[in-house]
Structures are given as C-alpha cells and as structure tokens.
Scaffold this motif. Structure first.
Motif, PDB file in Angstrom:
ATOM      1  N   GLU A 132       0.828  -1.206   0.000  1.00  0.00           N
ATOM      2  CA  GLU A 132       0.000   0.000   0.000  1.00  0.00           C
ATOM      3  C   GLU A 132       0.869   1.265   0.000  1.00  0.00           C
ATOM      4  O   GLU A 132       0.531   2.251  -0.658  1.00  0.00           O
ATOM      5  N   THR A 133       1.981   1.216   0.750  1.00  0.00           N
ATOM      6  CA  THR A 133       2.902   2.351   0.753  1.00  0.00           C
ATOM      7  C   THR A 133       3.518   2.542  -0.631  1.00  0.00           C
ATOM      8  O   THR A 133       3.613   3.666  -1.141  1.00  0.00           O
ATOM      9  N   TRP A 134       3.922   1.427  -1.247  1.00  0.00           N
ATOM     10  CA  TRP A 134       4.532   1.476  -2.580  1.00  0.00           C
ATOM     11  C   TRP A 134       3.543   2.036  -3.597  1.00  0.00           C
ATOM     12  O   TRP A 134       3.895   2.871  -4.429  1.00  0.00           O
ATOM     13  N   VAL A 135       2.297   1.549  -3.539  1.00  0.00           N
ATOM     14  CA  VAL A 135       1.263   2.027  -4.464  1.00  0.00           C
ATOM     15  C   VAL A 135       1.056   3.527  -4.280  1.00  0.00           C
ATOM     16  O   VAL A 135       0.931   4.276  -5.262  1.00  0.00           O
ATOM     17  N   HIS A 136       1.019   3.962  -3.027  1.00  0.00           N
ATOM     18  CA  HIS A 136       0.835   5.400  -2.752  1.00  0.00           C
ATOM     19  C   HIS A 136       1.988   6.218  -3.330  1.00  0.00           C
ATOM     20  O   HIS A 136       1.784   7.283  -3.928  1.00  0.00           O
ATOM     21  N   GLU A 137       3.212   5.710  -3.173  1.00  0.00           N
ATOM     22  CA  GLU A 137       4.392   6.442  -3.645  1.00  0.00           C
ATOM     23  C   GLU A 137       4.483   6.441  -5.172  1.00  0.00           C
ATOM     24  O   GLU A 137       4.861   7.453  -5.779  1.00  0.00           O
ATOM     25  N   TYR A 166       0.603   4.858 -23.826  1.00  0.00           N
ATOM     26  CA  TYR A 166       0.394   3.426 -23.608  1.00  0.00           C
ATOM     27  C   TYR A 166       1.031   2.985 -22.293  1.00  0.00           C
ATOM     28  O   TYR A 166       0.419   2.256 -21.488  1.00  0.00           O
ATOM     29  N   MET A 167       2.259   3.434 -22.047  1.00  0.00           N
ATOM     30  CA  MET A 167       2.954   3.091 -20.805  1.00  0.00           C
ATOM     31  C   MET A 167       2.212   3.623 -19.584  1.00  0.00           C
ATOM     32  O   MET A 167       2.113   2.953 -18.550  1.00  0.00           O
ATOM     33  N   ASN A 168       1.663   4.821 -19.709  1.00  0.00           N
ATOM     34  CA  ASN A 168       0.936   5.425 -18.596  1.00  0.00           C
ATOM     35  C   ASN A 168      -0.296   4.604 -18.217  1.00  0.00           C
ATOM     36  O   ASN A 168      -0.542   4.336 -17.038  1.00  0.00           O
ATOM     37  N   VAL A 169      -1.062   4.189 -19.232  1.00  0.00           N
ATOM     38  CA  VAL A 169      -2.250   3.375 -18.976  1.00  0.00           C
ATOM     39  C   VAL A 169      -1.858   2.028 -18.379  1.00  0.00           C
ATOM     40  O   VAL A 169      -2.485   1.545 -17.414  1.00  0.00           O
ATOM     41  N   GLN A 170      -0.821   1.412 -18.922  1.00  0.00           N
ATOM     42  CA  GLN A 170      -0.368   0.119 -18.423  1.00  0.00           C
ATOM     43  C   GLN A 170       0.123   0.215 -16.987  1.00  0.00           C
ATOM     44  O   GLN A 170      -0.166  -0.659 -16.165  1.00  0.00           O
ATOM     45  N   LEU A 171       0.873   1.272 -16.679  1.00  0.00           N
ATOM     46  CA  LEU A 171       1.358   1.465 -15.311  1.00  0.00           C
ATOM     47  C   LEU A 171       0.198   1.561 -14.326  1.00  0.00           C
ATOM     48  O   LEU A 171       0.218   0.926 -13.265  1.00  0.00           O
ATOM     49  N   GLN A 172      -0.787   2.357 -14.660  1.00  0.00           N
ATOM     50  CA  GLN A 172      -1.941   2.523 -13.775  1.00  0.00           C
ATOM     51  C   GLN A 172      -2.697   1.212 -13.597  1.00  0.00           C
ATOM     52  O   GLN A 172      -3.153   0.879 -12.497  1.00  0.00           O
ATOM     53  N   GLU A 173      -2.776   0.441 -14.670  1.00  0.00           N
ATOM     54  CA  GLU A 173      -3.467  -0.851 -14.584  1.00  0.00           C
ATOM     55  C   GLU A 173      -2.700  -1.833 -13.702  1.00  0.00           C
ATOM     56  O   GLU A 173      -3.283  -2.513 -12.853  1.00  0.00           O
ATOM     57  N   TYR A 174      -1.383  -1.902 -13.895  1.00  0.00           N
ATOM     58  CA  TYR A 174      -0.564  -2.808 -13.092  1.00  0.00           C
ATOM     59  C   TYR A 174      -0.595  -2.429 -11.613  1.00  0.00           C
ATOM     60  O   TYR A 174      -0.643  -3.299 -10.729  1.00  0.00           O
ATOM     61  N   VAL A 175      -0.575  -1.134 -11.313  1.00  0.00           N
ATOM     62  CA  VAL A 175      -0.631  -0.676  -9.923  1.00  0.00           C
ATOM     63  C   VAL A 175      -1.956  -1.095  -9.294  1.00  0.00           C
ATOM     64  O   VAL A 175      -1.992  -1.567  -8.154  1.00  0.00           O
ATOM     65  N   ILE A 178      -1.877  -4.857  -8.566  1.00  0.00           N
ATOM     66  CA  ILE A 178      -1.061  -5.165  -7.383  1.00  0.00           C
ATOM     67  C   ILE A 178      -1.840  -4.850  -6.112  1.00  0.00           C
ATOM     68  O   ILE A 178      -1.856  -5.620  -5.151  1.00  0.00           O
ATOM     69  N   LEU A 179      -2.499  -3.687  -6.099  1.00  0.00           N
ATOM     70  CA  LEU A 179      -3.243  -3.266  -4.917  1.00  0.00           C
ATOM     71  C   LEU A 179      -4.391  -4.221  -4.617  1.00  0.00           C
ATOM     72  O   LEU A 179      -4.563  -4.661  -3.468  1.00  0.00           O
ATOM     73  N   TYR A 180      -5.159  -4.572  -5.626  1.00  0.00           N
ATOM     74  CA  TYR A 180      -6.293  -5.470  -5.403  1.00  0.00           C
ATOM     75  C   TYR A 180      -5.832  -6.894  -5.098  1.00  0.00           C
ATOM     76  O   TYR A 180      -6.476  -7.596  -4.316  1.00  0.00           O
ATOM     77  N   TYR A 310      -8.504 -13.338 -13.174  1.00  0.00           N
ATOM     78  CA  TYR A 310      -8.406 -14.006 -11.870  1.00  0.00           C
ATOM     79  C   TYR A 310      -8.862 -13.063 -10.758  1.00  0.00           C
ATOM     80  O   TYR A 310      -9.636 -13.443  -9.872  1.00  0.00           O
ATOM     81  N   LEU A 311      -8.401 -11.810 -10.806  1.00  0.00           N
ATOM     82  CA  LEU A 311      -8.805 -10.816  -9.806  1.00  0.00           C
ATOM     83  C   LEU A 311     -10.299 -10.501  -9.919  1.00  0.00           C
ATOM     84  O   LEU A 311     -10.973 -10.306  -8.908  1.00  0.00           O
TER      85      LEU A 311
END
Length: 348
Positions: A132-137, A166-175, A178-180, A310-311
């Motif tokens: 959660e800290t990593w996601v926030h940062e 594309y990278m921006n959207v992918q980053l937000q999706e991966y974050v 991870i959080l969920y 899966y999520l």
C-alpha cells in the motif's frame, strides 16, 4: 443419536477388552474340565456356581469400563470445548499415561503452530503495508507523467507521445492489479456498499482508457436496461477496467467494439461486457479465471499476465457475485457479472 452413541461406546469397550473376556471364558472352561476330572458327581453344581460368579465379574467389569469410557469421553469433550482448557493440569485419574503423553505432545505442537501462524500473519501485514505504501508512492510519478502528457503533447513526436500514453495506462493498470491482489488476503474486507450508477461507472472507466480506445479505433455501445446496482463502486470500476483492458488487448485488426449491457434475469441483475475481438478457444474457456492462465491468445501476446480475470473472479466471489465467461456466437468474448436483486426499500 444419544442411544446410538451409547451402543457404539459399548462396542468399543468390548473390542478393547475382548482378549481379557475371552481369557476369562477359557479359564472357566479349564476349571470345568478340572472339576469334572476330580469329581464327576459334584462338577455340575460347582460349574453352575462358577458360571454365576464369572457372569457377575463379567458384568461388573464391563459396566465399570463402560463408566470409565464415558467419563473419559466427557473429559475430552470438555477439554476440547475451550482452547484454554488445554493449558490446565491434566486429570491423571481419567487419563492413562499414554493418553497424557499424547496430549502433552499435542500441546507442544499447537503452541508451535500458533507461533508460526502469528509470524505469518505479521509477515502478511508487513507485506500489505509495504504494498500500500509502494502504491501510494508510485502514484506520484504516474500523476506527473499524466500531467506532462496532457500539457506537453506538442513538444513530443507522435510516436513518443503514443508510447508514453500506452505506458501510462499500463502502469496505472498494473498498480491497480497489485493493490487489489494484496487486498484479497485481507481478513476484514473494505467494501462500501451503495447504490451505484452503471452509466457513471462505465464512463469513468472509459475515460481512463480513452486514448487506447481512440488509438485502436474501438467503438463503444451501451444498452443499460438496469440503471443502478447496489454494490461497491471501486470494485465494480476495477472489474470493468479489467474487462475493457482485455477487450483492447485481444482486439482484432478490423474495427473493434465493446458493448455494455445490463438486464434482469429472474432474481438476478446481470451486467454484460462483450467485444468482437479474438475470443477464447473452447479448450481454454474453462480456465480463463485461473491465476496466471493466458491460454493460446496469451502465447501470441507476450504481455499477458493472466491476473486480470483471476482478480475479477476473486472480487466477485468476495462480494457474493456470480462471474462467468463465454464466447459470442458472432465472434468475440463475453463477461457476465450477476448481482442479487435488491430493492431500495430493503436497504435501511
């Protein structure tokens, strides 16, 4: 039930002491033989006395052992009814030496398991706090990247801008994934149940993927017969985002389309997200919700992780929803989420 248990206990007593009772019977037979050899005239009366005496001993011993067995059963029942009872001093009048030794070993094993469990819970909590800290940062540089793409598009070449988007959207999706993913193991879930507008949730998710949808020429269609659903907004938005991401990722070369529809099906409210993309092979279809499964489409698309659906499935299960997937007859993939029908009057 109580009567059956008593007969079962009596049977166990007989099995445990069968050798002793058989030995007693053989002793009587041997005694009868000896009496008969010594004095054939008096052997009948003495044999009757022996039989009566042996019967009394047999009944007394059997009832005594049955009483001890019942007492031991009640003692174990009390011992296991409360975890704290295992820590008190054992009753040596009821338990044999072997039973006492076994319980002592079980105590030690339980203590080791509890210590190990506490260590795992602590490690899991620390891992969750770190995630959660990593996601926030990590959201800070992503926000800066988003801001830069919005304000400085004219300073970049179209190719660079496209890759960064594309990278921006992918980053937000991966974050988000991870959080969920980290929250799946939470003991206390964080769902906030409320009446949610399906149109607003869909529009919010489409806005997040607006650039990729436009870039890939994917059109959107909506047929929302159900306007509102009682659910957790953030979880629903995440489910929708994973469905949209899959539709973009597994699109066909020709013009793509994503269709959102909602309808009533008996006692269920159904939300359907479908596309006209590649779909899933019938062999892979039963496994699309398994963790890490990418199937034949994933082999072609090296960036597939097999985590999104899966999520989706796990989130649906946590919210007591039914999640299913199938191929469209016209080609493409269909994801269906079934919600329980809730009337507004039922919500206090």
């Amino acid at each position: 039930m109580e009567k059956n248990r008593k007969w079962q206990t009596a049977g166990e007593v007989w099995k445990e002491n069968a050798e002793f009772f058989v030995a007693l019977l053989f002793f009587d037979c041997f005694s009868f033989l000896c009496l008969w050899l010594l004095d054939n005239r008096k052997s009948g009366k003495l044999a009757a006395i022996f039989v009566l005496f042996t019967g009394v001993i047999f009944v007394f011993l059997f009832l005594n052992k049955l009483k001890k067995k019942k007492k031991k059963f009640l003692y174990f029942q009390e011992l296991l009814s409360d975890r704290n009872h295992l820590n008190r001093e054992l009753n040596t009048d009821v338990l044999s030496f072997e039973e006492k030794w076994i319980i002592e070993k079980l105590r030690e094993k339980i203590e080791d398991i509890e210590v190990e469990k506490k260590d795992k819970v602590l490690a899991l909590q620390q891992q969750q706090e770190y995630v959660e800290t990593w996601v926030h940062e990590i959201k800070t540089p992503i926000s800066w990247l988003t801001l830069m793409l919005e304000n400085r598009e004219d300073e970049m070449s179209p190719k660079v801008y496209q890759k960064l988007q594309y990278m921006n959207v992918q980053l937000q999706e991966y974050v988000s994934q991870i959080l969920y993913f980290s929250r799946l193991s939470y003991e206390h879930k964080r769902e906030v149940m409320e009446w949610v507008s399906l149109r607003e949730c869909i529009e919010y998710v489409l806005e997040e993927y607006e650039y990729l949808l436009t870039e890939n020429g994917i059109s959107i269609a909506k047929d929302l017969k159900i306007k509102e659903i009682f659910t957790d907004r953030k979880n629903l938005e995440f489910i929708l985002s994973q469905a949209v991401s899959n539709s973009i990722q597994y699109r066909k070369e020709e013009k793509g389309q994503i269709i959102f529809s909602s309808y009533e099906n008996g006692e269920k409210l159904c939300l359907c997200i479908e596309d006209n993309g590649k779909g899933v092979s019938e062999v892979d279809l039963p496994f699309v919700f398994e963790k890490g499964f990418t199937g034949s489409n994933g082999q072609e698309n090296k960036k597939s992780t097999g985590i999104g659906l899966y999520l989706v499935k796990k989130l649906a299960e946590n919210m007591k929803l039914v999640c299913s997937a199938k191929n469209r007859e016209a080609g493409g993939f269909r994801l269906i989420i079934e919600f329980p029908k809730v009337e507004k009057e039922e919500i206090v």
